[in-house]
Every structure is written in C-alpha cells, then in structure tokens.
Design an enzyme around this catalytic site. Structure first.
Site, PDB file in Angstrom:
ATOM      1  N   HIS A   1       0.831  -1.210   0.000  1.00  0.00           N
ATOM      2  CA  HIS A   1       0.000   0.000   0.000  1.00  0.00           C
ATOM      3  C   HIS A   1       0.863   1.256   0.000  1.00  0.00           C
ATOM      4  O   HIS A   1       0.674   2.152  -0.840  1.00  0.00           O
ATOM      5  CB  HIS A   1      -0.909  -0.013   1.230  1.00  0.00           C
ATOM      6  CG  HIS A   1      -1.732   1.230   1.400  1.00  0.00           C
ATOM      7  ND1 HIS A   1      -3.062   1.288   1.061  1.00  0.00           N
ATOM      8  CD2 HIS A   1      -1.415   2.467   1.880  1.00  0.00           C
ATOM      9  CE1 HIS A   1      -3.536   2.510   1.310  1.00  0.00           C
ATOM     10  NE2 HIS A   1      -2.542   3.240   1.818  1.00  0.00           N
ATOM     11  N   GLU A   2       1.792   1.345   0.944  1.00  0.00           N
ATOM     12  CA  GLU A   2       2.608   2.548   1.041  1.00  0.00           C
ATOM     13  C   GLU A   2       3.508   2.712  -0.173  1.00  0.00           C
ATOM     14  O   GLU A   2       3.802   3.838  -0.593  1.00  0.00           O
ATOM     15  CB  GLU A   2       3.423   2.536   2.337  1.00  0.00           C
ATOM     16  CG  GLU A   2       2.583   2.617   3.601  1.00  0.00           C
ATOM     17  CD  GLU A   2       1.655   3.823   3.631  1.00  0.00           C
ATOM     18  OE1 GLU A   2       1.994   4.855   3.011  1.00  0.00           O
ATOM     19  OE2 GLU A   2       0.582   3.736   4.253  1.00  0.00           O
TER      20      GLU A   2
ATOM     21  N   HIS B   1       1.879   4.731  -2.894  1.00  0.00           N
ATOM     22  CA  HIS B   1       2.095   6.176  -2.806  1.00  0.00           C
ATOM     23  C   HIS B   1       3.475   6.537  -3.339  1.00  0.00           C
ATOM     24  O   HIS B   1       3.645   7.514  -4.071  1.00  0.00           O
ATOM     25  CB  HIS B   1       2.000   6.636  -1.348  1.00  0.00           C
ATOM     26  CG  HIS B   1       0.635   6.616  -0.765  1.00  0.00           C
ATOM     27  ND1 HIS B   1      -0.433   7.278  -1.331  1.00  0.00           N
ATOM     28  CD2 HIS B   1       0.147   6.024   0.367  1.00  0.00           C
ATOM     29  CE1 HIS B   1      -1.513   7.108  -0.576  1.00  0.00           C
ATOM     30  NE2 HIS B   1      -1.186   6.351   0.452  1.00  0.00           N
TER      31      HIS B   1
END
Length: 736
Positions: free
Chosen positions: A517-518, A521
């Site tokens: 997920h990170e 970004h």
C-alpha cells in the site's frame, strides 16, 4: 560597549529593506556600515547552516549528519523572512499582473522555506525529541502567520484576481490553468475577501489551530509510549508465537524490565497479543490501554478530549467566518466528494451491509465461545482472538502459517518485482547516500530505459521517537519549473517489529499488504512527471490520493507475484498453492468488522466536522451519541476514537477520513480492468501510469481518471470485493 546581535529574521528583513533606493541618497556612513555588518551576519548564517546550503551529497539528499538541533530555528527564521520578502516583491511590483510575474512567481517563491520545513517535519515524525517538539510548537504558529500574511495580502490578491479575471483570454496549458484556478481559490478560501476585522479574527483562529494540532500529536505520542503491559509469569504468554515472545523480551530489556516480557500499544506489539494471547484479562488490559489513549484525564496533561473539542469549535468558527455552513462544507469543496451530503450518500450505501455482516460475525464468535463452555459475552477485546480461531477452523488458515513466507526483505523485493513488471522500474541499493537514521535503507530508482529517476528510502522499524502508523512523503518533489527536471527523493515509513538476533522480520499478511500500500504512494511520487512543484506526486484531493496505494495492494494477492517473493525464509520453498488458495478463500473473511470499524471512524470524523455550533462538546458523550446514532455494536470500537484520532486532529484528514473508502471505489473499478486484460498487461499499465501516476494534480482527477478508464467508476466492484452484497443485490447494481 557590547555589540547588539540581531535575530536572523531581523537581519534578513533589514538586509532586504536596505537595498539601494534610486530615489534617496541620504544614507550615512554609519548606516552603510550597519548594512555591511548585517549582510555579513546574514551571509554567515546562510553559509554555515546545512539547512540553507546546497547539499553536496549524491542527488542532493540532505546531509543529515551535519544538521544539529541548533540549526533549525535560525534556518526557519531566515527562510520565513526570505519568503516574506519574495511575496512583498510580487505584491508591490509596478508591472502589469501576468500569469508569469504573479502566479508563477508565487509558485517559485519560498524554496528555502519549503526545504527547511520538509526536512524538519520529516524528522520530527520519524525521529523526534523533546527539543524538536519544542521547535515544532514554536514554529507552527509562525508558519500559520506567514500563510495568513500571504493570503490576506490585499495587494497580492488584487494582482492574482486581475490575472484570474482574464483567464479565458490567456493561452494556458492545462496545468497552468489548474495552477491559476487553485491560486485564486486559495486566496478566497484563505480569507482574502474578508474585512479587516474578520481577517484579524481568522489569523487568531489559524494560530490557535496550529498550536493545538501540534499539542494533540505530541500528547498522543507520549500516551502511546507511556503504556506498557509487563508480564512476569511465563504462563501468561500462552498462545503467543515464539517470535512475538522474543520481541516482547527485547522490549522489556529496552524499558528496564529485564527478565520479563513487555507489550505496548504500538501495533506490532498490540495486534499479535490481541490475536493470540489466551489470557482474556490481559487482552482486556492491553486493549483498553490502546483505546483509552488521549482519554485518561491525565494529570500530566496528555489528555486530548478537550483539545479535540476545542479544535472542532475553532474549525466551525473558521468555516462560518469564510461563509460555509460547517467545516466539512469548507474542506469538501476541494475534494472529489464536494459536499457532506455526497459523503454520507456513499457511507449510507455501505454502512447497513457492513454492520449486518459484522453482526453475523459477532454471532459466529459468540457461538464458538458458548461451544467452548465460555461463560461470558463477546467483548471488543475478544474480537481478534476469536476471529483468528474461526479463520483457522473455517479456512484451515492460521496467520502464523503465512508469516515464514513474508520476510520483510523478500516482501520489499516483491514490490520491486511488481513495479518492474508493470513499468520497467528498477531499484539499486546505495550505501553512499546520507541517512537520517541507521534503520533507513536507500535505493536509486531507474526507469525502463535505464535513466535514473529518483531516490527511494525505506524506514520500517518501530521506535519510540517515531509516530505510529505508516506513510509516504518526500524530501524533495519532482518538478521542472526552474528549467531542469528535478528528481524526487521519496521515503516510506512503517512500524514493523525490529529483528531479534539473526532472525529476519516476518510479516503477517496484513503487514505485507501495508508495505505494498505505502509503496503505491511512493511509486506515484517517483513516476511523477509534472512542471509545477505544488501539483506533482501525491498532490491530490484526500479522497483520491489513497487510490493508487490501494490499487497496489491487489498485486500482492496474485499467485504470479507471490511466487516471485513469498518464499520460506529458511527453506526457500515458494508459498504452496494450497496456502494461496486458503488466503484467497479467506479474503472476504471478517470484512464486516474491518469495514465497520473503519466506517465508524469515518462517520465520527464527519460528525465532529458537521457540527453547527461553536460550543465545545464533552468528547466522550459526543462520541457515544454519534456511535449510538449509527447503531455501532458494543463488540466493535471505532478504528480511531477521538483521543487518538491524529488523522483528523493532528494531520490533514479532517472531514476526509472517509477518503479511504471513496478511493476504494476507483481502486476496485481499476482492478476490474487489470483483471480482465491481465495483471501485467502493458497497455493497461502504461495508461494507468500516464493518466494516474504521472499526472499528480495537474488537472481535475476525474477528468484524468476518465481518460484512463473511459468511464466514471462504479460502486458495485467495491461492495462485491468486500463480500457485502448478496447475488441478487450484486446483479441489480450491475444492471443499474
């Protein structure tokens, strides 16, 4: 006679004010000497402060080892003064206002201040100290005041307005048009149209809010670090995995409790304890320690209830002053959702199904408790424990079975593999680049043609000087506005347990998913291809910015990706297909709980920020009433209670925590395309890169999404993914 020493900001202001004036030749020799001394003192600060000098490190990465605590305040003072002068020069220009000499000049101003704030707040979040927290308290209102100085500057606004009013006659690119629109709206939303008395009130409100937000975050960190569950009887560790016990022993030693085991409210410690510990009373103690953070009526002033209520009151007053019904109305004007009614419209579609599913899950757990002869009713601190038991019984899946296949290093390599397959991006570790902490690992990033495109840092381990959670940010954003393509310096921060001895860090499936997920970004920051700094990377509305990160999670579930990195840390065996099948079969398990606890927090956020009164609330009573109104069951606590809801009271998610599920709509809709065309289909991947990852905030995100997808996103893929629809409901939604 002792020589007077000017503060850095006074020196900078005086230096700017003492430039030669063609209309006056009245300077005395003494004034000239004072100017020279002031200039020399200013130059000394600039030349000796590592926050104000050009880094000589590779890629211009900050030289962290040179930065000392005493450098921050002088750097802030100088950079604030310099930014003020730059803004005054633009506002007082006698040239006819143009896009270039007004809008673009503002965008280019404040580079020194941007660098100082970026470095300081990055380190304050990852490796803070009492001294840094003190500086944050001091500088936060100063930065708020500078922001007000800009947006309440009547001369500057008149120039911006003059350019804005001729926008239809200007031949602007799409990103320039966006910059012009955003600049004008920022002034209006910043109070430029207010009268002088109201401007003064707004300044006061902003100053108070900046101080209170910093205090909220500081209190939460203190509360999180203060709690410890000390266990001195080995029998009380029953049910816990060996690696969790070993980590607790290390924590005990670090905290001065040799010979015991210590568990904390940091998630890498709390979550496994609640999931596996057989001792129900100890689970209760740790759980309540977690959910009562900021809600302990502390004599040591760490309680956050009154702070939260005060912040909500001040935000309402600010919204009213600016002409908005509520603070949520003010915030959402710039979001994809646009209005509170639209937010509630989405949440109201999901909440009933999620709550109904959560109630079924709770009933299943109570049945198990009764079958085992437990003479008690399921409580919130039981949920993780019994959910894991049911998962194991129903799907023959124990989270401990998966951990050996998800070592931290291997999972990171899995992310790198995915990025290379999708976009040809590769990563090479570099040991010659400065690090802000020994835990950091640094990589140079290359595009598919071999071109170096940026720097990527990872900071994965929990420590008391780091705030909780997981995030991505940048030490430098990509931009081209000064004539060269400036490469980004991106970092990911997580809070995983530290390695114990020579054993690798092993992740749960959820922890591994968070890493993906990170990175979602991070890859947006790394692949950014914009012109203006304020538009690149993740410069997007809160309810859209989580979309790329959530999409990234999908690849981790794919057998082709798992086969590349999910290998047993001891044997090298690829994760068995039977285990993958179990993981996928259990994919919708416990989604009622996951969706409900998240949405309860999102609705609590909305309740705080749709208040139509400045009266400060009793936070506990307010929260209880809000949860009672939506029918939240007692077996579930909101993911974030008021006292530790730093997203909205110390971060940028006020009226925006719903954004995770709003972004989930785009994510689920996007994954439909990859699922149909192939998870590594190059045409789809390139379209996603071009219209989503590279573009940042250069245009309205919905316009860019439509270019990629060819349509607006649908809601049903999200509800289907979470298992919240019956076959009949799903069919009906698809036909709409």
């Amino acid at each position: 006679m002792k020589k007077a020493v000017l503060s850095p900001i006074a020196m900078a202001v005086m230096l700017a004010a003492c430039q030669p004036d063609s209309t006056s030749n009245t300077n005395t020799d003494q004034q000239k000497i004072t100017q020279q001394e002031t200039a020399q003192q200013t130059n000394d600060i600039v030349n000796t402060n590592p926050l104000l000098t050009q880094s000589s490190a590779p890629f211009g990465v900050p030289e962290f080892s040179k930065i000392k605590i005493e450098h921050y305040e002088p750097a802030f003072e100088f950079a604030i003064a310099k930014n003020k002068q730059q803004i005054d020069d633009i506002a007082n220009s006698t040239e006819t206002p143009t896009f270039e000499n007004t809008i673009e000049s503002m965008e280019k101003s404040g580079q020194a201040l941007n660098h100082v704030t970026t470095v300081f707040y990055a380190l304050n979040g990852t490796d803070t100290s009492k001294e840094m927290q003190s500086i944050a308290k001091k500088m936060s209102p100063r930065l708020s005041a500078l922001n007000d100085d800009i947006y309440l500057n009547a001369k500057l606004f008149s120039r911006v307005k003059a350019v804005y009013e001729q926008k239809d006659q200007l031949d602007l690119r799409a990103d320039q048009q966006t910059l012009l629109d955003d600049s004008y709206q920022s002034f209006v939303r910043g109070g430029a149209n207010l009268n002088d008395a109201d401007k003064a009130t707004l300044r006061d409100l902003n100053g108070q809010l900046s101080k209170l937000s910093v205090q909220f975050g500081e209190n939460l960190l203190a509360e999180t670090n203060a709690f410890e569950l000390v266990i001195d009887n080995k029998e009380d560790l029953a049910g816990l995995p060996d690696d969790i016990i070993a980590a607790a022993a290390v924590t005990a030693t670090e905290r001065g409790h040799d010979g015991t085991w210590v568990f904390t409210t940091h998630r890498p410690s709390k979550n496994p304890f609640l999931t596996y510990a057989e001792n129900r009373e100890l689970r209760k103690a740790l759980y309540e320690g977690y959910i009562q953070r900021g809600d302990n009526d502390n004599a040591n002033a760490n309680d956050n209830k009154k702070l939260a209520s005060k912040i909500a009151s001040l935000r309402y007053q600010k919204a009213q002053l600016l002409g908005y019904k509520t603070y949520a109305n003010f915030v959402l004007e710039k979001a994809m959702a646009k209005t509170p009614e639209n937010v509630y419209g989405l949440l109201d579609q999901v909440w009933p199904a999620a709550l109904a599913q959560a109630k079924k899950e709770a009933a299943d757990m109570q049945d198990m408790i009764d079958a085992e002869g437990g003479d008690f009713t399921l409580a919130a601190y039981d949920w993780w424990y019994y959910a894991e038991k049911i998962r194991k019984a129903r799907y023959d899946l124990d989270a401990e079975q998966t951990k050996p296949y998800f070592s931290l290093d291997a999972t990171r390599e899995g992310v790198f593999y995915t990025a290379e397959k999708l976009w040809g991006v590769t990563f090479k570790e570099r040991d010659d680049i400065p690090k802000y902490h020994p835990d950091v690992r640094t990589f140079e990033v290359f595009d598919k043609g071999g071109e170096s495109i940026g720097v990527y840092m990872t900071d994965y381990y929990v420590r008391e000087s780091k705030r909780g959670g997981a995030w991505m940010n940048s030490y430098r954003k990509q931009q081209k506005m000064f004539g060269e393509n400036v490469k980004p310096i991106i970092y990911n921060v997580l809070n995983y347990p530290r390695p114990v001895g020579d054993a690798p860090v092993l992740l749960t499936f959820d922890q591994a998913s968070t890493l993906f997920h990170e990175f979602g970004h991070a890859i947006q920051g790394l692949l950014s291809d914009g012109y203006y700094q304020s538009q690149t990377g993740t410069s997007l509305p809160r309810d859209y910015v989580e979309y790329p990160s959530q999409v990234m999670e999908n690849w981790m579930m794919e057998p082709e990706v798992l086969a590349q990195f999910a290998k047993h840390y001891q044997t090298g065996e690829v994760i068995p297909k039977t285990l993958i099948d179990k993981i996928q079969a259990a994919g919708k398990f416990n989604q009622g709980f996951a969706t409900t606890e998240y949405m309860a927090a999102a609705l609590l956020d909305m309740k705080w920020h749709t208040l139509e009164t400045a009266t400060e609330q009793d936070a506990d009573a307010f929260e209880k009433a809000a949860m009672d109104e939506i029918g939240l069951i007692p077996e579930i606590t909101p993911r974030y209670r008021t006292g530790y809801f730093s997203h909205i009271f110390a971060g940028g998610y006020a009226s925006g925590y719903y954004g995770y599920i709003w972004s989930n709509i785009y994510d689920a809709d996007t994954w439909q395309v990859f699922s149909q065309n192939g998870i590594f289909d190059q045409e789809t991947a390139n379209g996603y890169r071009e219209h989503v990852l590279e573009t940042g905030g250069t245009e309205d995100p919905m316009i860019m999404y439509r270019r990629f997808r060819g349509q607006d996103p649908k809601v049903w893929p999200l509800l289907e993914r979470r298992g919240l629809l019956s076959e009949e409901q799903l069919k009906a939604m698809k036909e709409q």
